[in-house]
Design a protein around this motif. Structure first.
Motif, PDB file in Angstrom:
ATOM      1  N   ILE A  37       0.811  -1.220   0.000  1.00 17.43           N
ATOM      2  CA  ILE A  37       0.000   0.000   0.000  1.00 17.43           C
ATOM      3  C   ILE A  37       0.846   1.272   0.000  1.00 17.43           C
ATOM      4  O   ILE A  37       0.369   2.325  -0.432  1.00 17.43           O
ATOM      5  CB  ILE A  37      -0.971   0.038   1.197  1.00 17.43           C
ATOM      6  N   PHE A  38       2.076   1.200   0.466  1.00 15.48           N
ATOM      7  CA  PHE A  38       2.913   2.394   0.518  1.00 15.48           C
ATOM      8  C   PHE A  38       3.639   2.624  -0.809  1.00 15.48           C
ATOM      9  O   PHE A  38       3.736   3.753  -1.290  1.00 15.48           O
ATOM     10  CB  PHE A  38       3.917   2.302   1.664  1.00 15.48           C
ATOM     11  N   LYS A  39       4.127   1.544  -1.407  1.00 17.23           N
ATOM     12  CA  LYS A  39       4.815   1.659  -2.694  1.00 17.23           C
ATOM     13  C   LYS A  39       3.861   1.550  -3.869  1.00 17.23           C
ATOM     14  O   LYS A  39       4.252   1.767  -5.017  1.00 17.23           O
ATOM     15  CB  LYS A  39       5.905   0.591  -2.802  1.00 17.23           C
ATOM     16  N   GLU A  40       2.603   1.177  -3.575  1.00 17.48           N
ATOM     17  CA  GLU A  40       1.548   1.059  -4.586  1.00 17.48           C
ATOM     18  C   GLU A  40       1.967   0.131  -5.734  1.00 17.48           C
ATOM     19  O   GLU A  40       1.855   0.456  -6.905  1.00 17.48           O
ATOM     20  CB  GLU A  40       1.159   2.439  -5.125  1.00 17.48           C
ATOM     21  N   LYS A  41       2.430  -1.031  -5.345  1.00 21.43           N
ATOM     22  CA  LYS A  41       2.859  -2.026  -6.321  1.00 21.43           C
ATOM     23  C   LYS A  41       2.379  -3.409  -5.903  1.00 21.43           C
ATOM     24  O   LYS A  41       2.256  -3.707  -4.718  1.00 21.43           O
ATOM     25  CB  LYS A  41       4.385  -2.047  -6.453  1.00 21.43           C
ATOM     26  N   PHE A  42       2.122  -4.248  -6.916  1.00 18.81           N
ATOM     27  CA  PHE A  42       1.849  -5.652  -6.659  1.00 18.81           C
ATOM     28  C   PHE A  42       3.172  -6.390  -6.486  1.00 18.81           C
ATOM     29  O   PHE A  42       4.207  -6.002  -7.042  1.00 18.81           O
ATOM     30  CB  PHE A  42       1.075  -6.281  -7.819  1.00 18.81           C
ATOM     31  N   GLY A  43       3.132  -7.468  -5.718  1.00 16.19           N
ATOM     32  CA  GLY A  43       4.312  -8.289  -5.535  1.00 16.19           C
ATOM     33  C   GLY A  43       3.943  -9.748  -5.399  1.00 16.19           C
ATOM     34  O   GLY A  43       2.773 -10.094  -5.179  1.00 16.19           O
ATOM     35  N   LEU A  44       4.931 -10.588  -5.543  1.00 10.91           N
ATOM     36  CA  LEU A  44       4.774 -12.025  -5.360  1.00 10.91           C
ATOM     37  C   LEU A  44       5.842 -12.505  -4.395  1.00 10.91           C
ATOM     38  O   LEU A  44       6.981 -12.019  -4.414  1.00 10.91           O
ATOM     39  CB  LEU A  44       4.920 -12.766  -6.690  1.00 10.91           C
ATOM     40  N   GLY A  45       5.475 -13.446  -3.538  1.00 11.02           N
ATOM     41  CA  GLY A  45       6.453 -14.011  -2.631  1.00 11.02           C
ATOM     42  C   GLY A  45       7.622 -14.598  -3.388  1.00 11.02           C
ATOM     43  O   GLY A  45       7.447 -15.232  -4.430  1.00 11.02           O
ATOM     44  N   SER A  46       8.830 -14.407  -2.881  1.00  7.45           N
ATOM     45  CA  SER A  46      10.017 -14.854  -3.602  1.00  7.45           C
ATOM     46  C   SER A  46      10.271 -16.347  -3.457  1.00  7.45           C
ATOM     47  O   SER A  46      11.171 -16.887  -4.092  1.00  7.45           O
ATOM     48  CB  SER A  46      11.245 -14.072  -3.121  1.00  7.45           C
ATOM     49  N   SER A  47       9.484 -17.033  -2.619  1.00 10.81           N
ATOM     50  CA  SER A  47       9.613 -18.488  -2.491  1.00 10.81           C
ATOM     51  C   SER A  47       8.249 -19.072  -2.151  1.00 10.81           C
ATOM     52  O   SER A  47       7.387 -18.386  -1.605  1.00 10.81           O
ATOM     53  CB  SER A  47      10.637 -18.861  -1.414  1.00 10.81           C
ATOM     54  N   LEU A  48       8.060 -20.342  -2.474  1.00  5.61           N
ATOM     55  CA  LEU A  48       6.804 -21.020  -2.181  1.00  5.61           C
ATOM     56  C   LEU A  48       6.787 -21.473  -0.723  1.00  5.61           C
ATOM     57  O   LEU A  48       7.639 -22.237  -0.294  1.00  5.61           O
ATOM     58  CB  LEU A  48       6.633 -22.234  -3.112  1.00  5.61           C
ATOM     59  N   GLN A  49       5.806 -20.972   0.025  1.00  2.00           N
ATOM     60  CA  GLN A  49       5.654 -21.334   1.423  1.00  2.00           C
ATOM     61  C   GLN A  49       4.205 -21.685   1.692  1.00  2.00           C
ATOM     62  O   GLN A  49       3.313 -21.374   0.894  1.00  2.00           O
ATOM     63  CB  GLN A  49       6.095 -20.180   2.322  1.00  2.00           C
ATOM     64  N   ALA A  50       3.951 -22.294   2.843  1.00  2.00           N
ATOM     65  CA  ALA A  50       2.601 -22.741   3.170  1.00  2.00           C
ATOM     66  C   ALA A  50       1.616 -21.583   3.237  1.00  2.00           C
ATOM     67  O   ALA A  50       0.447 -21.726   2.881  1.00  2.00           O
ATOM     68  CB  ALA A  50       2.615 -23.493   4.499  1.00  2.00           C
ATOM     69  N   ALA A  51       2.092 -20.419   3.679  1.00  2.00           N
ATOM     70  CA  ALA A  51       1.191 -19.279   3.874  1.00  2.00           C
ATOM     71  C   ALA A  51       1.029 -18.425   2.625  1.00  2.00           C
ATOM     72  O   ALA A  51       0.301 -17.436   2.659  1.00  2.00           O
ATOM     73  CB  ALA A  51       1.695 -18.407   5.025  1.00  2.00           C
ATOM     74  N   ILE A  52       1.646 -18.803   1.525  1.00  2.00           N
ATOM     75  CA  ILE A  52       1.669 -17.931   0.351  1.00  2.00           C
ATOM     76  C   ILE A  52       0.289 -17.755  -0.273  1.00  2.00           C
ATOM     77  O   ILE A  52       0.025 -16.754  -0.939  1.00  2.00           O
ATOM     78  CB  ILE A  52       2.670 -18.472  -0.701  1.00  2.00           C
ATOM     79  N   LEU A  53      -0.617 -18.699  -0.035  1.00  5.79           N
ATOM     80  CA  LEU A  53      -1.951 -18.616  -0.632  1.00  5.79           C
ATOM     81  C   LEU A  53      -3.020 -18.130   0.347  1.00  5.79           C
ATOM     82  O   LEU A  53      -4.196 -18.095  -0.009  1.00  5.79           O
ATOM     83  CB  LEU A  53      -2.354 -19.983  -1.207  1.00  5.79           C
ATOM     84  N   LEU A  54      -2.629 -17.741   1.549  1.00  6.30           N
ATOM     85  CA  LEU A  54      -3.602 -17.226   2.504  1.00  6.30           C
ATOM     86  C   LEU A  54      -4.006 -15.804   2.125  1.00  6.30           C
ATOM     87  O   LEU A  54      -3.157 -14.983   1.792  1.00  6.30           O
ATOM     88  CB  LEU A  54      -3.020 -17.225   3.919  1.00  6.30           C
ATOM     89  N   PRO A  55      -5.283 -15.478   2.195  1.00  6.39           N
ATOM     90  CA  PRO A  55      -5.717 -14.105   1.940  1.00  6.39           C
ATOM     91  C   PRO A  55      -5.085 -13.146   2.948  1.00  6.39           C
ATOM     92  O   PRO A  55      -4.829 -13.508   4.102  1.00  6.39           O
ATOM     93  CB  PRO A  55      -7.236 -14.164   2.125  1.00  6.39           C
ATOM     94  N   ASP A  56      -4.842 -11.914   2.519  1.00  6.74           N
ATOM     95  CA  ASP A  56      -4.206 -10.930   3.383  1.00  6.74           C
ATOM     96  C   ASP A  56      -4.995 -10.699   4.667  1.00  6.74           C
ATOM     97  O   ASP A  56      -4.411 -10.569   5.748  1.00  6.74           O
ATOM     98  CB  ASP A  56      -4.044  -9.604   2.635  1.00  6.74           C
ATOM     99  N   LEU A  57      -6.323 -10.616   4.554  1.00  9.05           N
ATOM    100  CA  LEU A  57      -7.126 -10.368   5.749  1.00  9.05           C
ATOM    101  C   LEU A  57      -7.005 -11.504   6.758  1.00  9.05           C
ATOM    102  O   LEU A  57      -7.033 -11.276   7.969  1.00  9.05           O
ATOM    103  CB  LEU A  57      -8.598 -10.155   5.376  1.00  9.05           C
ATOM    104  N   LEU A  58      -6.870 -12.730   6.280  1.00  6.64           N
ATOM    105  CA  LEU A  58      -6.692 -13.858   7.183  1.00  6.64           C
ATOM    106  C   LEU A  58      -5.338 -13.766   7.884  1.00  6.64           C
ATOM    107  O   LEU A  58      -5.231 -14.041   9.094  1.00  6.64           O
ATOM    108  CB  LEU A  58      -6.809 -15.175   6.421  1.00  6.64           C
TER     109      LEU A  58
END
Length: 313
Positions: free
Chosen positions: A232-253
């Motif tokens: 929200i501060f840099k106003e950019k989308f990003g992707l996790g740099s590695s596959l982890q268990a939490a990578i698919l959890l919604p932000d609100l969760l």
């Protein structure tokens, strides 16, 4: 934080009626009438908690922020479930914290466990169609690593980055770094299939003469579905740099789970909590402090984005 769209009962009733009709819920008009004031009250109460959190001592901020988020989530649930709360089982937290060790306790190594019933599992299923979370355990460090606004702190403290921010081109086009597929240990084609499976009809792949991976993202929302996350501060989308268990959890969760545990610590682990605040003696403090500042701003914005921009979900 502004929920000005929802200050009028007439406006809210029309809004809820449209939501219920879109979900093919019977008797949409009556149910929207019944729920317009509870919806407005949830938002108002949530705003009050966030306002008080901003004005209160740091020691009780996790409690106020957690209960503020709970009320905002309840408003979201009324847009998809006009009978909420249908049973008392959905009123529980839906998460448990493990018993803490008195010595050498570290927040980043602590974990929470998702329960079968409660708000956590209910809003995850109703709002995000995310099922089978019961029994899952998540470490605080793993969850914090999925908050893109904390990435600079991770980079400063450990020299490691958890995110790859996407480069934006004209026309809401974003370039995915070529090395992401390498980090995931999959081919570029498999990466495309992975992202397509999570975002049907929301990502459009574009040809590029330089053989870079480019996508056109449909919409600009802070809670665009994972594995994408929005800074929200840099106003950019990003992707996790590695596959982890939490990578698919919604932000609100993710924010919910972190706030739940921090609120429990602030309430029941007073000695450790106050010692942390007064001495700032280890790495836990800067991450907790930064996260609370981030979630105070980002969580209400994600709620607003959900309420105003989730017609496709």
């Amino acid at each position: 934080m502004q929920f000005n769209f929802f200050r009028s009962a007439t406006t809210v009733q029309t809004y809820l009626k449209r939501k219920y009709e879109n979900h093919h819920i019977e008797d949409a008009e009556r149910k929207s009438y019944d729920n317009c004031y509870p919806f407005m009250y949830y938002l108002e109460q949530g705003e009050t908690y966030y306002t008080q959190a901003d004005q209160s001592p740091f020691s009780i901020r996790p409690i106020l922020l957690y209960y503020g988020l709970i009320h905002l989530l309840k408003a979201c649930l009324l847009t998809v479930d006009p009978n909420y709360p249908g049973t008392t089982s959905v009123l529980a937290h839906g998460v448990s914290a493990r018993k803490r060790k008195k010595r050498n306790y570290q927040f980043l190594e602590d974990e929470v466990k998702v329960q079968k019933n409660g708000l956590c599992t209910y809003f995850s299923e109703q709002m995000y169609q995310l099922k089978h979370l019961e029994g899952e355990k998540y470490k605080m460090g793993e969850l914090l690593a999925q908050v893109p606004e904390l990435d600079d702190l991770y980079l400063f403290t450990s020299g490691k980055s958890n995110f790859m921010l996407l480069k934006q081109l004209p026309g809401n086009i974003w370039t995915i770094p070529a090395e992401l597929a390498l980090n995931y240990h999959i081919s570029v084609q498999r990466l495309k299939q992975f992202l397509d499976s999570k975002h049907p009809e929301m990502i459009y792949w574009l040809e590029n003469k330089e053989k870079e991976t480019e996508i056109l993202i449909d919409g600009k929302r802070t809670n665009f579905f994972p594995p994408f996350r929005y800074h929200i501060f840099k106003e950019k989308f990003g992707l996790g740099s590695s596959l982890q268990a939490a990578i698919l959890l919604p932000d609100l969760l993710i924010h919910y789970l972190l706030l739940f545990n921090l609120s429990m610590i602030a309430r029941y682990e007073t000695e450790w909590w106050m010692d942390l605040i007064k001495t700032a003696s280890d790495l836990d403090y800067p991450f907790i402090h930064a996260f609370l500042n981030i979630t105070a701003e980002k969580s209400p914005q994600m709620i607003l984005d959900y309420l105003t921009g989730n017609e496709k979900t």
